[in-house]
Design an enzyme around this catalytic site. Structure first.
Site, PDB file in Angstrom:
ATOM      1  N   ASP A 152     -11.113 -12.743   9.910  1.00  0.00           N
ATOM      2  CA  ASP A 152     -10.039 -12.502   8.947  1.00  0.00           C
ATOM      3  C   ASP A 152      -8.707 -12.503   9.700  1.00  0.00           C
ATOM      4  O   ASP A 152      -8.115 -11.460   9.946  1.00  0.00           O
ATOM      5  CB  ASP A 152     -10.301 -11.146   8.281  1.00  0.00           C
ATOM      6  CG  ASP A 152      -9.385 -10.899   7.110  1.00  0.00           C
ATOM      7  OD1 ASP A 152      -8.878 -11.882   6.548  1.00  0.00           O
ATOM      8  OD2 ASP A 152      -9.181  -9.729   6.767  1.00  0.00           O
ATOM      9  N   ASP A 193      -0.787 -12.461   1.820  1.00  0.00           N
ATOM     10  CA  ASP A 193      -1.445 -11.476   2.679  1.00  0.00           C
ATOM     11  C   ASP A 193      -1.684 -12.194   4.006  1.00  0.00           C
ATOM     12  O   ASP A 193      -2.807 -12.603   4.329  1.00  0.00           O
ATOM     13  CB  ASP A 193      -2.753 -10.996   2.040  1.00  0.00           C
ATOM     14  CG  ASP A 193      -3.297  -9.773   2.761  1.00  0.00           C
ATOM     15  OD1 ASP A 193      -2.765  -9.446   3.833  1.00  0.00           O
ATOM     16  OD2 ASP A 193      -4.242  -9.155   2.255  1.00  0.00           O
ATOM     17  N   HIS A 247       0.883  -1.168   0.000  1.00  0.00           N
ATOM     18  CA  HIS A 247       0.000   0.000   0.000  1.00  0.00           C
ATOM     19  C   HIS A 247       0.920   1.217   0.000  1.00  0.00           C
ATOM     20  O   HIS A 247       2.009   1.174   0.598  1.00  0.00           O
ATOM     21  CB  HIS A 247      -0.824   0.106   1.283  1.00  0.00           C
ATOM     22  CG  HIS A 247      -1.774  -1.019   1.543  1.00  0.00           C
ATOM     23  ND1 HIS A 247      -1.406  -2.191   2.133  1.00  0.00           N
ATOM     24  CD2 HIS A 247      -3.110  -1.120   1.316  1.00  0.00           C
ATOM     25  CE1 HIS A 247      -2.457  -2.974   2.266  1.00  0.00           C
ATOM     26  NE2 HIS A 247      -3.513  -2.360   1.769  1.00  0.00           N
ATOM     27  N   ASP A 259       2.406   1.947   3.347  1.00  0.00           N
ATOM     28  CA  ASP A 259       3.298   0.925   3.936  1.00  0.00           C
ATOM     29  C   ASP A 259       4.730   1.309   3.603  1.00  0.00           C
ATOM     30  O   ASP A 259       5.654   1.092   4.382  1.00  0.00           O
ATOM     31  CB  ASP A 259       3.128  -0.466   3.303  1.00  0.00           C
ATOM     32  CG  ASP A 259       1.739  -1.002   3.362  1.00  0.00           C
ATOM     33  OD1 ASP A 259       0.995  -0.607   4.268  1.00  0.00           O
ATOM     34  OD2 ASP A 259       1.392  -1.837   2.486  1.00  0.00           O
TER      35      ASP A 259
HETATM   36  C1  XLS Z   1      -7.648  -6.546   4.143  1.00  0.00           C
HETATM   37  C2  XLS Z   1      -7.191  -6.716   2.759  1.00  0.00           C
HETATM   38  C3  XLS Z   1      -6.095  -5.766   2.309  1.00  0.00           C
HETATM   39  C4  XLS Z   1      -5.938  -5.794   0.806  1.00  0.00           C
HETATM   40  C5  XLS Z   1      -5.154  -4.649   0.280  1.00  0.00           C
HETATM   41  O1  XLS Z   1      -8.392  -7.357   4.678  1.00  0.00           O
HETATM   42  O2  XLS Z   1      -6.822  -8.053   2.601  1.00  0.00           O
HETATM   43  O3  XLS Z   1      -4.897  -6.043   2.947  1.00  0.00           O
HETATM   44  O4  XLS Z   1      -5.366  -6.977   0.359  1.00  0.00           O
HETATM   45  O5  XLS Z   1      -5.669  -3.435   0.643  1.00  0.00           O
HETATM   46 CA    CA Z   2      -7.499 -10.626   5.087  1.00  0.00          CA
HETATM   47 CA    CA Z   3      -5.889  -9.095   0.896  1.00  0.00          CA
END
Ligand code: XLS
Ligand code: CA
Ligand code: CA
Length: 442
Positions: free
Chosen positions: A312, A344, A106, A109
């Site tokens: 998540d 991720d 991002h 980041d």
């Molecule tokens: C959050 C998302 C984020 C995206 C990118 O839950 O996974 O990290 O992948 O903004």
């Molecule tokens: Ca996620």
């Molecule tokens: Ca993601």
């Protein structure tokens, strides 16, 4: 790929991660991921296109809603710009030691955030030059970048779907700059994840209007991206909730319907995250298949959730049942094209050693490498394919074929139905589960 060392080496005592094969008990070696090994005519590296996520690996410090940071980064600096530069050095050292070909980030980041838009843009472009130099020196490529238009309080009511036009336009500052940086860095894709593009209560929300604004915004971003030479794929990443209660890009099917409704499907595909699919009540494979069936499978955020709470939790993928079934869909899709498998995923907040970051990625890469190997044998043998084909064979000839080709009226279909003999045919679920086990465990 040689490993990259900037001003100083941050992960001392850890060299390039070797492939040692199945019998190895070395935590800092691959057991299944052998980058140059050929599977079905392509190397593992070409199939899997692994990427390291900047935000989890070099920004998230273990903070959670109940506790402060637990992870101390070896590159930490007090000055924000110097911190960002040292972070870039550490990131490229990490990625090249791991041997991953790609990374993702991002805007904030990688580069310091500022309320002053001009200062934000200036720093971001300066940082893009820093990243470009490291890409050239290391050979690491950008799988995708994106703009974080969900963390800052100004986005508490959304970015492109904010009820205040001024906030929508402030989001454009970040998205335009992120597209400029993407083109500079030769990004393969550009991602939109609508973290706060949704709502909490209909009592204060005009949902139709917000979705129209979202579509309008995406069209503008597409047109701008294409005008500056972005030839990659725009990706939408579905997620049902967290942080908003109702997120507009709920899952793959909802996102595809939105893209097709607004005529965006020629430029946009989906970035499917495993943990977002499960949060939506689907399996990871389900959402991949929904995209593959529409030719809109763009890329994957490779992680897994916790089976007990569904949140998540962004864990590193270790479940080979899932990776194998996901790789079947991906291989049958002809691969991921421009896309890749982006981790991720974050180590748990009590995994505080620097080496834990390597071990976490090694586990994820090995799980997908093993999944790839298993998926290729499943496809080569064709037993599942033959079974499914036979299950639908009544549509391959005669009246069934006429129906499938749209050459039959409802009355003709009913005429056939009056005389049809219906035999009981088992779906053989347990047989197929056991067959899958035989591929996984021999
Ligand atoms: C959050 C998302 C984020 C995206 C990118 O839950 O996974 O990290 O992948 O903004
Ligand atoms: Ca996620
Ligand atoms: Ca993601």
């Amino acid at each position: 790929m040689q490993y990259f060392v900037g001003e100083q080496e941050y992960f001392k005592g850890i060299g390039k991660i070797p492939f040692e094969g199945k019998g190895s008990r070395n935590p800092l070696a691959y057991k299944y991921y052998d980058a140059k090994r050929l599977i079905g005519g392509k190397t593992m590296e070409e199939h899997l296109r692994f990427a390291v996520a900047y935000w989890h690996s070099f920004c998230a410090d273990g903070t959670d809603p109940f506790g402060s940071s637990t992870i101390t980064f070896p590159f930490a600096k007090s000055d924000r710009w110097e911190h960002a530069v040292a972070k870039a050095d550490a990131a490229f050292e990490f990625i090249t030691k791991l041997g991953a070909p790609f990374y993702c980030f991002h805007d904030i980041d990688a580069s310091p955030d500022h309320d002053d838009a001009a200062r934000y843009e200036k720093d971001y472009h300066r940082m893009a030059d820093e990243l470009l130099r490291r890409q050239q020196e290391s050979g690491v490529r950008l799988l995708w970048n994106t703009a974080n238009v969900f963390t800052h309080p100004r986005y508490m009511n959304g970015a492109a779907t904010n009820p205040d036009f001024n906030v929508v336009s402030r989001a454009a500052v970040q998205i335009k700059a992120s597209l400029d940086v993407n083109v500079k860095l030769g990004g393969a894709n550009y991602v939109f994840w609508g973290g706060r593009e949704g709502y909490m209560s209909l009592l204060n929300t005009d949902m139709k209007r917000e979705q129209e604004h979202l579509a309008r915004f995406l069209m503008m971003a597409r047109d701008y991206g294409r005008s500056i030479g972005f030839t990659g794929t725009f990706l939408i990443e579905p997620k049902p909730m967290e942080p908003t209660k109702h997120q507009y890009d709920y899952d793959a099917a909802t996102t595809i319907a939105f893209l097709e409704h607004w005529g965006l499907e020629k430029d946009f595909k989906c970035n499917i995250e495993a943990n977002h699919a499960t949060l939506a009540g689907h399996s990871f494979t389900h959402d991949l298949q929904v995209c593959a069936d529409r030719g809109l499978l763009g890329s994957v955020d490779a992680n897994q959730g916790d089976i007990f709470n569904g949140w998540d939790t962004d864990e590193f993928p270790t479940n080979v049942y899932d990776t194998a079934q996901a790789m079947v869909v991906i291989l049958k899709n002809g691969g991921l094209g421009n896309g890749g498998l982006n981790f991720d995923a974050k180590r748990r907040r009590n995994s505080t050693d620097d080496e834990d970051l390597f071990i976490a990625h090694i586990g994820g890469m090995d799980s997908f490498a093993l999944g790839l190997e298993i998926a290729q044998s499943i496809i080569d043998d064709g037993i599942f394919d033959d079974f499914v084909k036979a299950r639908y064979s009544s549509f391959d000839s005669g009246e069934g074929k006429r129906f499938a080709e749209g050459k039959m009226s409802l009355s003709e279909l009913a005429d056939h139905g009056r005389g049809a003999t219906i035999e009981k045919r088992s779906g053989k679920q347990e047989y197929l589960n056991n067959l899958l086990n035989s591929y996984l465990f021999g």
